[in-house]
Design an enzyme around this catalytic site. Structure first.
Site, PDB file in Angstrom:
ATOM      1  N   GLY A  19      -2.945  33.288 -15.693  1.00  0.00           N
ATOM      2  CA  GLY A  19      -3.273  31.895 -16.008  1.00  0.00           C
ATOM      3  C   GLY A  19      -4.498  31.360 -15.308  1.00  0.00           C
ATOM      4  N   LYS A  42      -3.756  28.768  -6.603  1.00  0.00           N
ATOM      5  CA  LYS A  42      -5.043  28.130  -6.277  1.00  0.00           C
ATOM      6  C   LYS A  42      -5.667  27.570  -7.543  1.00  0.00           C
ATOM      7  CE  LYS A  42      -7.964  31.194  -8.276  1.00  0.00           C
ATOM      8  NZ  LYS A  42      -8.691  30.875  -9.489  1.00  0.00           N
ATOM      9  N   MET A  76      -4.735  31.092 -12.014  1.00  0.00           N
ATOM     10  CA  MET A  76      -4.307  30.412 -10.781  1.00  0.00           C
ATOM     11  C   MET A  76      -3.976  31.404  -9.668  1.00  0.00           C
ATOM     12  SD  MET A  76      -2.142  27.221 -12.222  1.00  0.00           S
ATOM     13  CE  MET A  76      -2.621  26.123 -10.897  1.00  0.00           C
ATOM     14  N   ALA A  77      -4.360  32.663  -9.868  1.00  0.00           N
ATOM     15  CA  ALA A  77      -4.284  33.703  -8.828  1.00  0.00           C
ATOM     16  C   ALA A  77      -2.858  34.040  -8.393  1.00  0.00           C
ATOM     17  CB  ALA A  77      -5.129  33.317  -7.613  1.00  0.00           C
ATOM     18  N   GLY A  78      -1.897  33.944  -9.317  1.00  0.00           N
ATOM     19  CA  GLY A  78      -0.514  34.259  -8.957  1.00  0.00           C
ATOM     20  C   GLY A  78      -0.355  35.670  -8.401  1.00  0.00           C
ATOM     21  N   GLY A  79      -0.903  36.657  -9.086  1.00  0.00           N
ATOM     22  CA  GLY A  79      -0.784  38.047  -8.631  1.00  0.00           C
ATOM     23  C   GLY A  79      -1.487  38.248  -7.294  1.00  0.00           C
ATOM     24  N   ASP A  96      -9.865  36.952  -4.878  1.00  0.00           N
ATOM     25  CA  ASP A  96      -9.181  35.711  -4.484  1.00  0.00           C
ATOM     26  C   ASP A  96      -8.221  35.907  -3.321  1.00  0.00           C
ATOM     27  OD1 ASP A  96     -10.275  34.431  -6.702  1.00  0.00           O
ATOM     28  OD2 ASP A  96      -8.546  34.873  -7.974  1.00  0.00           O
TER      29      ASP A  96
HETATM   30  O1  C5P Z   1     -11.400  40.644  -7.862  1.00  0.00           O
HETATM   31  P1  C5P Z   1     -10.449  40.658  -9.001  1.00  0.00           P
HETATM   32  O2  C5P Z   1      -9.669  41.940  -9.077  1.00  0.00           O
HETATM   33  O3  C5P Z   1      -9.561  39.465  -9.069  1.00  0.00           O
HETATM   34  O4  C5P Z   1     -11.350  40.620 -10.299  1.00  0.00           O
HETATM   35  C1  C5P Z   1     -10.841  40.879 -11.577  1.00  0.00           C
HETATM   36  C2  C5P Z   1     -11.999  41.065 -12.536  1.00  0.00           C
HETATM   37  O5  C5P Z   1     -12.679  39.805 -12.710  1.00  0.00           O
HETATM   38  C3  C5P Z   1     -13.061  42.027 -12.075  1.00  0.00           C
HETATM   39  O6  C5P Z   1     -12.745  43.341 -12.444  1.00  0.00           O
HETATM   40  C4  C5P Z   1     -14.297  41.521 -12.807  1.00  0.00           C
HETATM   41  O7  C5P Z   1     -14.285  41.930 -14.148  1.00  0.00           O
HETATM   42  C5  C5P Z   1     -14.088  40.016 -12.800  1.00  0.00           C
HETATM   43  N1  C5P Z   1     -14.750  39.349 -11.664  1.00  0.00           N
HETATM   44  C6  C5P Z   1     -16.132  39.236 -11.671  1.00  0.00           C
HETATM   45  N2  C5P Z   1     -16.768  38.630 -10.624  1.00  0.00           N
HETATM   46  C7  C5P Z   1     -16.067  38.120  -9.591  1.00  0.00           C
HETATM   47  C8  C5P Z   1     -14.653  38.209  -9.573  1.00  0.00           C
HETATM   48  C9  C5P Z   1     -14.037  38.840 -10.630  1.00  0.00           C
HETATM   49  O8  C5P Z   1     -16.802  39.678 -12.616  1.00  0.00           O
HETATM   50  N3  C5P Z   1     -16.706  37.520  -8.602  1.00  0.00           N
END
Ligand code: C5P
Length: 304
Positions: free
Chosen positions: A106, A11, A108-111, A145
């Site tokens: 990167g 994405k 782009m939300a690969g994981g 994501d």
């Molecule tokens: O949701 P995800 O695990 O992808 O988020 C990874 C990290 O990115 C979170 O632990 C947080 O530090 C940050 N994040 C955030 N606000 C968001 C999404 C992600 O601060 N809306």
């Protein structure tokens, strides 16, 4: 043994507006996601026992990016299938084989996409019959994501990015993706955002961006691409500023850092501009790979 192959799209955030830090440690977002043709592939195979295994194959360009992908219980795709089988009340195992093409760490939300694909694949091989909405509730527990990667196409994300609503969008767009040789950690980019922007405004989506998507107005879309995390990513990786400049000088309509970076994405006016842009970006500082791709693409889907 039953086996299925699921396509896991990358994405980009065409618009990423970041608001205040919430009590739960996430930031309030308003974002416009687009899924791309660029994708990983996740093969999900049933097992006779209760084990969950994961193998990762990566086309490594420079450095050993595969090392950054956890192979144990911390792998988000493993967590996805563990969550699904607990929610479904079963103990069946699966083997996950992930072929990585989306840049690791990167932006782009690969994981996250591999996790969405693992949900779709395990749901299929276990014969659970959950619909996409039920899977989306689990997806939100895995990461901000992940629900969008199930949804695909173009979508608005609110909340911490996990509440998805569809966007009216016509036509397709061409992009050049400049992959950095070293990834960036998402939490560190958000922490830098907090340092640079201690009191952000509530997040909002530019109406001009939505109008450009509705009307398939590529030039207008280019004018309104925006990412509030870009300044933070540039602060941590100053050389990205040069990468963005090289892409725009070589004919891109616009260039932005993708999500939390460090991947940079360039919007093409015409696919005919791709070759020149690719050649120019290959020489950009810290650039490990250059990929031509298109969007929107479907969300995580079974291909065989
Ligand atoms: O949701 P995800 O695990 O992808 O988020 C990874 C990290 O990115 C979170 O632990 C947080 O530090 C940050 N994040 C955030 N606000 C968001 C999404 C992600 O601060 N809306």
């Amino acid at each position: 043994m039953t086996s299925t192959v699921v396509r896991a799209p990358a994405k980009i955030n065409l618009g990423l507006s970041v608001g205040p830090l919430r009590d739960d440690g996430f930031h309030e977002l308003a974002t416009v996601y687009m899924a791309l043709d660029l994708h990983d592939t996740v093969r999900v195979s049933s097992r006779d026992d209760d084990q969950v295994t994961v193998t990762v194959q990566a086309d490594v360009q420079e450095g050993d990016e595969a090392v950054a992908v956890p192979l144990g219980p911390d792998n988000l795709a493993v967590r996805a299938v563990e969550l699904l089988r607990t929610a479904a009340g079963i103990t069946d195992g699966v083997d996950l084989a992930i072929r990585k093409v989306i840049p690791v760490a990167g932006g782009m939300a690969g994981g996250s996409s591999d996790a969405a694909a693992a949900l779709v694949g395990a749901n299929h091989v276990w014969g659970l019959g959950w619909d996409r909405e039920a899977l989306a509730d689990l997806a939100a527990e895995l990461g901000s994501d992940v629900p969008f990667l199930l949804h695909g196409g173009v979508g608005i994300g609110t909340g911490r990015g996990e509440k998805i609503s569809p966007v009216l969008s016509r036509g397709r767009y061409g992009f050049i993706v400049a992959v950095a040789s070293e990834g960036l950690s998402t939490p560190s980019v958000y922490a830098e955002f907090d340092r640079l922007e201690p009191e952000p405004e509530p997040p909002r989506i530019a109406p001009e961006l939505m109008a450009a998507l509705r009307g398939h107005d590529t030039e207008r879309l280019g004018e309104h691409l925006a990412n509030d995390l870009e300044a933070a990513a540039l602060s941590l990786r100053p050389e990205l500023d040069r990468v963005l400049q090289i892409g725009v000088d070589a004919g891109a309509l616009a260039g932005i850092v993708s999500g939390s970076g460090p991947t940079c994405v360039f919007l093409l006016e015409d696919d005919g501009d791709a070759a020149l842009l690719t050649t120019a970006l290959w020489a950009a500082p810290g650039c490990a790979d250059v990929i031509h791709t298109h969007g929107p693409a479907a969300g995580a889907r079974i291909v065989s």
